[in-house]
Design a protein around this motif. Sequence first.
Motif, PDB file in Angstrom:
ATOM      1  N   VAL A  64     -93.588 110.724 128.489  1.00 38.83           N
ATOM      2  CA  VAL A  64     -93.018 109.867 127.451  1.00 38.83           C
ATOM      3  C   VAL A  64     -91.558 110.247 127.264  1.00 38.83           C
ATOM      4  CG1 VAL A  64     -93.146 109.202 125.019  1.00 38.83           C
ATOM      5  CG2 VAL A  64     -95.249 109.667 126.288  1.00 38.83           C
ATOM      6  N   TRP A  65     -90.710 109.225 127.186  1.00 39.31           N
ATOM      7  CA  TRP A  65     -89.286 109.417 126.921  1.00 39.31           C
ATOM      8  C   TRP A  65     -88.955 108.732 125.606  1.00 39.31           C
ATOM      9  CZ3 TRP A  65     -91.250 107.708 131.546  1.00 39.31           C
ATOM     10  CH2 TRP A  65     -91.045 108.522 132.658  1.00 39.31           C
ATOM     11  N   ASP A  66     -88.133 109.390 124.803  1.00 39.56           N
ATOM     12  CA  ASP A  66     -87.650 108.802 123.558  1.00 39.56           C
ATOM     13  C   ASP A  66     -86.388 108.000 123.825  1.00 39.56           C
ATOM     14  OD1 ASP A  66     -89.590 109.864 121.862  1.00 39.56           O
ATOM     15  OD2 ASP A  66     -88.499 111.741 121.635  1.00 39.56           O
ATOM     16  N   GLY A  67     -86.251 106.878 123.143  1.00 35.82           N
ATOM     17  CA  GLY A  67     -85.039 106.080 123.242  1.00 35.82           C
ATOM     18  C   GLY A  67     -84.135 106.399 122.081  1.00 35.82           C
ATOM     19  N   PRO A  68     -82.976 105.831 121.958  1.00 35.70           N
ATOM     20  CA  PRO A  68     -82.477 104.826 122.886  1.00 35.70           C
ATOM     21  C   PRO A  68     -82.166 105.442 124.236  1.00 35.70           C
ATOM     22  CG  PRO A  68     -80.780 105.388 121.311  1.00 35.70           C
ATOM     23  CD  PRO A  68     -82.019 106.141 120.905  1.00 35.70           C
ATOM     24  N   PHE A  69     -82.115 104.612 125.225  1.00 33.83           N
ATOM     25  CA  PHE A  69     -81.959 105.075 126.584  1.00 33.83           C
ATOM     26  C   PHE A  69     -80.506 104.931 126.998  1.00 33.83           C
ATOM     27  CE2 PHE A  69     -86.215 103.538 125.833  1.00 33.83           C
ATOM     28  CZ  PHE A  69     -86.910 104.720 126.042  1.00 33.83           C
ATOM     29  N   ALA A  70     -79.913 106.029 127.418  1.00 34.70           N
ATOM     30  CA  ALA A  70     -78.480 106.079 127.704  1.00 34.70           C
ATOM     31  C   ALA A  70     -78.046 105.026 128.722  1.00 34.70           C
ATOM     32  CB  ALA A  70     -78.103 107.472 128.197  1.00 34.70           C
ATOM     33  N   GLU A  71     -78.893 104.744 129.696  1.00 37.55           N
ATOM     34  CA  GLU A  71     -78.494 103.787 130.722  1.00 37.55           C
ATOM     35  C   GLU A  71     -78.551 102.341 130.243  1.00 37.55           C
ATOM     36  OE1 GLU A  71     -82.940 104.464 131.275  1.00 37.55           O
ATOM     37  OE2 GLU A  71     -81.233 105.710 130.803  1.00 37.55           O
ATOM     38  N   ALA A  72     -79.173 102.097 129.119  1.00 34.83           N
ATOM     39  CA  ALA A  72     -79.294 100.732 128.609  1.00 34.83           C
ATOM     40  C   ALA A  72     -78.003 100.303 127.919  1.00 34.83           C
ATOM     41  CB  ALA A  72     -80.463 100.629 127.642  1.00 34.83           C
ATOM     42  N   LYS A  73     -77.586  99.085 128.185  1.00 29.77           N
ATOM     43  CA  LYS A  73     -76.420  98.516 127.519  1.00 29.77           C
ATOM     44  C   LYS A  73     -76.835  97.438 126.537  1.00 29.77           C
ATOM     45  CE  LYS A  73     -73.293  99.628 131.146  1.00 29.77           C
ATOM     46  NZ  LYS A  73     -72.691  99.324 132.373  1.00 29.77           N
ATOM     47  N   GLU A  74     -78.113  97.073 126.595  1.00 27.58           N
ATOM     48  CA  GLU A  74     -78.627  96.057 125.689  1.00 27.58           C
ATOM     49  C   GLU A  74     -80.093  96.349 125.407  1.00 27.58           C
ATOM     50  OE1 GLU A  74     -77.601  92.601 127.917  1.00 27.58           O
ATOM     51  OE2 GLU A  74     -79.192  92.897 129.359  1.00 27.58           O
ATOM     52  N   MET A  75     -80.617  95.638 124.428  1.00 33.26           N
ATOM     53  CA  MET A  75     -82.014  95.829 124.036  1.00 33.26           C
ATOM     54  C   MET A  75     -82.626  94.476 123.709  1.00 33.26           C
ATOM     55  SD  MET A  75     -81.785  97.207 120.138  1.00 33.26           S
ATOM     56  CE  MET A  75     -82.325  95.991 118.954  1.00 33.26           C
ATOM     57  N   VAL A  76     -83.936  94.406 123.812  1.00 37.01           N
ATOM     58  CA  VAL A  76     -84.638  93.208 123.362  1.00 37.01           C
ATOM     59  C   VAL A  76     -84.794  93.358 121.859  1.00 37.01           C
ATOM     60  CG1 VAL A  76     -86.731  91.829 123.509  1.00 37.01           C
ATOM     61  CG2 VAL A  76     -85.829  92.936 125.562  1.00 37.01           C
ATOM     62  N   GLY A  77     -84.127  92.496 121.121  1.00 33.49           N
ATOM     63  CA  GLY A  77     -84.102  92.616 119.663  1.00 33.49           C
ATOM     64  C   GLY A  77     -85.167  91.813 118.952  1.00 33.49           C
ATOM     65  N   GLY A  78     -85.849  90.932 119.685  1.00 39.82           N
ATOM     66  CA  GLY A  78     -86.895  90.133 119.075  1.00 39.82           C
ATOM     67  C   GLY A  78     -87.299  89.000 119.992  1.00 39.82           C
ATOM     68  N   TYR A  79     -88.214  88.191 119.501  1.00 35.63           N
ATOM     69  CA  TYR A  79     -88.695  87.078 120.314  1.00 35.63           C
ATOM     70  C   TYR A  79     -89.252  85.967 119.442  1.00 35.63           C
ATOM     71  CZ  TYR A  79     -93.390  88.692 119.272  1.00 35.63           C
ATOM     72  OH  TYR A  79     -94.527  89.067 118.607  1.00 35.63           O
ATOM     73  N   PHE A  80     -89.301  84.789 120.026  1.00 31.77           N
ATOM     74  CA  PHE A  80     -90.000  83.632 119.480  1.00 31.77           C
ATOM     75  C   PHE A  80     -90.940  83.167 120.570  1.00 31.77           C
ATOM     76  CE2 PHE A  80     -85.968  83.744 117.299  1.00 31.77           C
ATOM     77  CZ  PHE A  80     -86.283  83.411 115.991  1.00 31.77           C
ATOM     78  N   LEU A  81     -92.209  83.037 120.277  1.00 33.60           N
ATOM     79  CA  LEU A  81     -93.191  82.540 121.231  1.00 33.60           C
ATOM     80  C   LEU A  81     -93.482  81.086 120.889  1.00 33.60           C
ATOM     81  CD1 LEU A  81     -95.029  83.127 123.625  1.00 33.60           C
ATOM     82  CD2 LEU A  81     -96.763  83.923 122.001  1.00 33.60           C
ATOM     83  N   LEU A  82     -93.183  80.193 121.853  1.00 34.64           N
ATOM     84  CA  LEU A  82     -93.270  78.759 121.601  1.00 34.64           C
ATOM     85  C   LEU A  82     -94.503  78.150 122.262  1.00 34.64           C
ATOM     86  CD1 LEU A  82     -89.563  77.677 122.219  1.00 34.64           C
ATOM     87  CD2 LEU A  82     -90.595  78.728 120.206  1.00 34.64           C
ATOM     88  N   ASP A  83     -95.123  77.224 121.560  1.00 38.23           N
ATOM     89  CA  ASP A  83     -96.296  76.512 122.053  1.00 38.23           C
ATOM     90  C   ASP A  83     -95.841  75.282 122.837  1.00 38.23           C
ATOM     91  OD1 ASP A  83     -98.868  75.688 122.515  1.00 38.23           O
ATOM     92  OD2 ASP A  83     -99.211  74.952 120.478  1.00 38.23           O
ATOM     93  N   THR A  84     -95.237  75.544 123.990  1.00 44.37           N
ATOM     94  CA  THR A  84     -94.837  74.462 124.882  1.00 44.37           C
ATOM     95  C   THR A  84     -94.827  75.001 126.303  1.00 44.37           C
ATOM     96  OG1 THR A  84     -93.159  72.816 125.436  1.00 44.37           O
ATOM     97  CG2 THR A  84     -92.357  74.923 124.608  1.00 44.37           C
ATOM     98  N   ASP A  85     -95.219  74.174 127.247  1.00 46.22           N
ATOM     99  CA  ASP A  85     -95.113  74.577 128.648  1.00 46.22           C
ATOM    100  C   ASP A  85     -93.899  73.927 129.294  1.00 46.22           C
ATOM    101  OD1 ASP A  85     -96.009  71.988 128.780  1.00 46.22           O
ATOM    102  OD2 ASP A  85     -97.716  72.402 130.059  1.00 46.22           O
ATOM    103  N   ASP A  86     -93.093  73.274 128.505  1.00 45.69           N
ATOM    104  CA  ASP A  86     -91.921  72.562 128.984  1.00 45.69           C
ATOM    105  C   ASP A  86     -90.686  73.460 128.851  1.00 45.69           C
ATOM    106  OD1 ASP A  86     -89.742  70.845 129.394  1.00 45.69           O
ATOM    107  OD2 ASP A  86     -90.787  69.141 128.467  1.00 45.69           O
ATOM    108  N   GLU A  87     -90.197  73.946 129.986  1.00 43.45           N
ATOM    109  CA  GLU A  87     -89.037  74.831 129.972  1.00 43.45           C
ATOM    110  C   GLU A  87     -87.809  74.157 129.365  1.00 43.45           C
ATOM    111  OE1 GLU A  87     -86.774  76.038 133.643  1.00 43.45           O
ATOM    112  OE2 GLU A  87     -87.795  77.928 133.195  1.00 43.45           O
ATOM    113  N   ALA A  88     -87.652  72.868 129.586  1.00 45.07           N
ATOM    114  CA  ALA A  88     -86.505  72.141 129.029  1.00 45.07           C
ATOM    115  C   ALA A  88     -86.539  72.156 127.501  1.00 45.07           C
ATOM    116  CB  ALA A  88     -86.472  70.710 129.558  1.00 45.07           C
TER     117      ALA A  88
END
Length: 115
Positions: A64-88
Amino acid sequence: MPQMLLIVEPLGQRAERGRAGGEAAYQRMLDFAAALQAEGLLLGVNSLSSAAKRLAKRDGAAQVWDGPFAEAKEMVGGYFLLDTDDEAVALAWAERCPAAEWATVEVRGVGPCYL
């Protein structure tokens, strides 16, 4: 397959904008989530903290490694999960997402890993 909007933001950005700026940005994201909900598209949404751990298991031993990770320049800050299969449709909503102004919104399909 549902579509996910991943918010990929620069490390340290949250601290740089301060509490008031962070609260204003968060309210905009709440309003965006409410718009998705009103359209019947929102399956899930969460903000993610910058604190992280990584785990890898090799030959039966976990490391196990503790973050933040020095090599990372960005992070996933959140998400929205959408009920659509249409990429557009997902891309159109990604363009409306307030976070596109200060981060990158990545659109990905969600499904079995063999697809």
